[in-house]
Design a protein around this motif. Structure first.
Motif, PDB file in Angstrom:
ATOM      1  N   THR A  68       0.816  -1.227   0.000  1.00  0.00           N
ATOM      2  CA  THR A  68       0.000   0.000   0.000  1.00  0.00           C
ATOM      3  C   THR A  68       0.844   1.269   0.000  1.00  0.00           C
ATOM      4  OG1 THR A  68      -0.206  -0.145   2.398  1.00  0.00           O
ATOM      5  CG2 THR A  68      -2.066  -0.919   1.114  1.00  0.00           C
ATOM      6  N   LEU A 123      -3.552   5.849  -1.124  1.00  0.00           N
ATOM      7  CA  LEU A 123      -3.104   5.252   0.131  1.00  0.00           C
ATOM      8  C   LEU A 123      -4.240   5.268   1.145  1.00  0.00           C
ATOM      9  CD1 LEU A 123      -0.879   4.136   1.955  1.00  0.00           C
ATOM     10  CD2 LEU A 123      -0.249   6.480   2.495  1.00  0.00           C
ATOM     11  N   ALA A 162      -6.676   2.508   0.223  1.00  0.00           N
ATOM     12  CA  ALA A 162      -6.149   1.168   0.468  1.00  0.00           C
ATOM     13  C   ALA A 162      -6.189   0.836   1.958  1.00  0.00           C
ATOM     14  CB  ALA A 162      -4.722   1.056  -0.066  1.00  0.00           C
ATOM     15  N   THR A 163      -5.787   1.779   2.802  1.00  0.00           N
ATOM     16  CA  THR A 163      -5.795   1.504   4.236  1.00  0.00           C
ATOM     17  C   THR A 163      -7.220   1.396   4.756  1.00  0.00           C
ATOM     18  OG1 THR A 163      -5.520   3.884   4.599  1.00  0.00           O
ATOM     19  CG2 THR A 163      -3.546   2.534   4.748  1.00  0.00           C
TER      20      THR A 163
END
Lengths: 260, 320
Positions: free
Chosen positions: B107, B115, B118-119
């Motif tokens: 990621t 980012l 994705a997190t």
């Protein structure tokens, strides 16, 4: 070890570098070498491929084909930080010092590769980590002294004038003890007096016995500083030689200095 | 004896310690310990997150998942498998750190919004696992019967006892973080936060450091999570959904990005605010939102730096 015709060591050798962006050939079969301790200049009209060449040497872009050797080791395709670790450090067009740090912290950051402390050492401040930090700081202050920046060591960078920021960027780059220093238009945006001052600074770098590749538009500066000049046009190397030879080379004159 | 701190930080930290020791003496009821304990737990998560966001410049909306993994792993190991706590917490923290590493490597190649997405996705996946893996986690109804922390013969079974423990842990992690900022790694992280291209040109392996600080921040969250599990002794998936991730990021931003003390202030203020807003009853959510907006409009650099600036301005006017 490779030697050039004057019997000095060759630091960097670029062989048949090619780089295209879409249909545009930014670098077309570029071959050259840089001898130890010399200041070489890379010149050419806008769009000639100078910055691309610098990016390829410093690992920010990979060449499509061709090889680059630093001393005897092949550095083609390595990442930027690996190349810096091996001894090539660069500065940036228009300057990129860390504005949120002090002058001293900038140089300390530049010394990243000359220290070892890792995460745990940083968290626990082991005695040897403190010792290393102390030595680093002494070295950094010494470097700032040489660049007449010691007085502003604890100032935030945003407080110091442009000319000092440019000097700082060079000092910061020297923190990694490079064998080869790449300077990308170091005097862009400076006035005549400041340009002269920074030129003097660059000339004085010879005491570090380092090799310099300078990309520059200011022809007076190039002629006064460079021992060797490489001329690019449309991604091709059209000439190289001593400043006097380049000044009198008809092809260079028509390509770069304009028809007169 | 290891010299943990440079002298410049001592003054602030001594003040901090004195405050932590004094506050219990003046608190009227045990209810306040509950709030102070939650503040400390949040502050531990915020501390790690502040290193990631404020220094290295990487935003994560997935830290509730690490908080949850710390809580659930230590909770399950002790409640279902009878592990001793002195083993279950380190295992929970290390396992979470490894998950952080595995999540971080792919990621953190992403930047900015990607980012964040994705997190966030990672957080949602963990939430789903916590709800669906009934046999292991107890599903939506939660995991009960987690034992209290116990050291030698002292059982940390009251709010007051937990207060000393959790604030001590926060204090230690705070010192370690202050140290880290003031080190070679800390400078590299700040360099990456400001200008990753310049950083790499100075020989800093940017990706490696990004993953490193991501793992450290996951580790902090896991420490807080496992302490939380053994404090409340009952955990359910709702505590660890992505709303908590947003909450802790908000604490970082409202307190003031890039200063650890500001992060602490952010955690304290935003944990207390809902309690204080009980007085406006059904309007509390509305006022909460208005307060957040006001802070970000009037103090865009964060509450603590903003107030400091105002104070300096005032001082300046007095001198004139």
């Amino acid at each position: 070890m490779n030697k050039d015709t004057n019997n000095s060591r060759i630091i960097l050798q670029a062989m048949e570098l090619d780089k295209s962006f879409g249909g545009l050939k930014a670098l077309d079969c570029i071959t050259f070498s840089l001898s130890e301790g010399r200041i070489s200049a890379l010149i050419g009209p806008n769009g000639a491929g100078k910055t691309t060449l610098l990016n390829v040497i410093s690992g920010m872009e990979a060449p499509d084909s061709g090889r680059i050797f630093l001393e005897d080791s092949d550095i083609t395709g390595l990442k930027t930080w690996e190349i810096t670790k091996r001894g090539i450090c660069r500065t940036f067009q228009s300057g990129r010092v860390f504005q949120n740090m002090t002058v001293l912290e900038n140089v300390l950051t530049g010394m990243h590769t000359s220290a070892n402390s890792g995460w745990l050492a940083g968290m626990f401040h082991w005695p040897w980590e403190r010792k290393e930090e102390k030595e680093l700081k002494t070295k950094a202050l010494g470097l700032l002294e040489l660049f007449s920046l010691a007085d502003v060591a604890y100032e935030p960078v945003s407080n110091i004038p442009l000319i000092l920021q440019r000097k700082l960027e060079i000092a910061r780059a020297l923190g990694s003890s490079p064998k080869l220093l790449l300077l990308d238009e170091p005097v862009a945006g400076l006035n005549m007096k400041e340009t002269e001052e920074l030129g003097e600074t660059i000339r004085n770098l010879s005491r570090f016995r380092i090799t310099i590749l300078l990309v520059e538009h200011d022809m007076n500066l190039v002629m006064s500083l460079a021992d060797w000049i490489i001329v690019l046009q449309h991604g091709q190397k059209i000439a190289e030689g001593k400043p006097l030879e380049i000044r009198n080379n008809p092809e260079v004159i028509s390509a770069y200095l304009g028809n007169q | 004896m290891i010299k943990l701190l440079s002298s410049s930080k001592w003054k602030q930290l001594i003040l901090f310690t004195v405050a932590v020791l004094l506050i219990p003496q003046i608190l009227p009821s045990d209810y306040y310990f509950l709030i102070l304990n939650i503040i400390a737990l949040n502050a531990i998560v915020v501390l790690g997150l502040n290193l990631l966001i404020g220094f290295a410049g990487q935003i994560s909306l997935g830290h509730a998942a690490f908080y949850g993994l710390g809580a659930y792993i230590s909770g399950i190991l002790t409640a279902s498998y009878g592990w001793p706590i002195f083993l279950s917490i380190p295992v929970a923290v290390l396992t979470t750190a490894i998950v952080g590493l595995l999540v971080g490597i792919p990621t953190l190649k992403l930047e900015g919004h990607y980012l964040v997405m994705a997190t966030l996705g990672f957080n949602i996946i963990v939430s789903i696992i916590l709800v669906q893996w009934d046999a292991m986690t107890g599903g939506p109804s939660g995991l009960a019967g987690i034992p209290y922390l116990k050291a030698f013969s002292i059982s940390i079974d009251s709010d007051r006892k937990f207060y000393y423990l959790v604030w001590a842990v926060l204090g230690v992690l705070f010192c370690l973080s202050l140290n880290l900022i003031d080190s070679r790694v800390g400078r590299a992280l700040r360099a990456i936060g400001e200008d990753p291209i310049s950083a790499s040109a100075l020989g800093i392996p940017v990706e490696r450091y990004k993953v490193g600080i991501f793992v450290v921040s996951a580790l902090y969250a896991a420490v807080a999570g496992s302490l939380y599990a053994h404090y409340v002794t009952f955990i359910s998936p709702k505590t660890f959904d992505f709303f908590y991730s947003i909450e802790v990021v908000t604490m970082v931003v409202v307190g003031g990005i890039g200063s650890l003390w500001s992060g602490l202030a952010g955690a304290a203020i935003l944990t207390m605010l809902p309690e204080i807003l009980e007085i406006v009853k059904e309007y509390n959510v509305l006022v909460y939102g208005a307060v957040l907006m006001a802070v970000l409009v009037f103090f865009p650099e964060g509450l603590l730096p903003g107030i400091k600036k105002l104070w300096q301005k005032r001082q300046g006017q007095v001198h004139e």
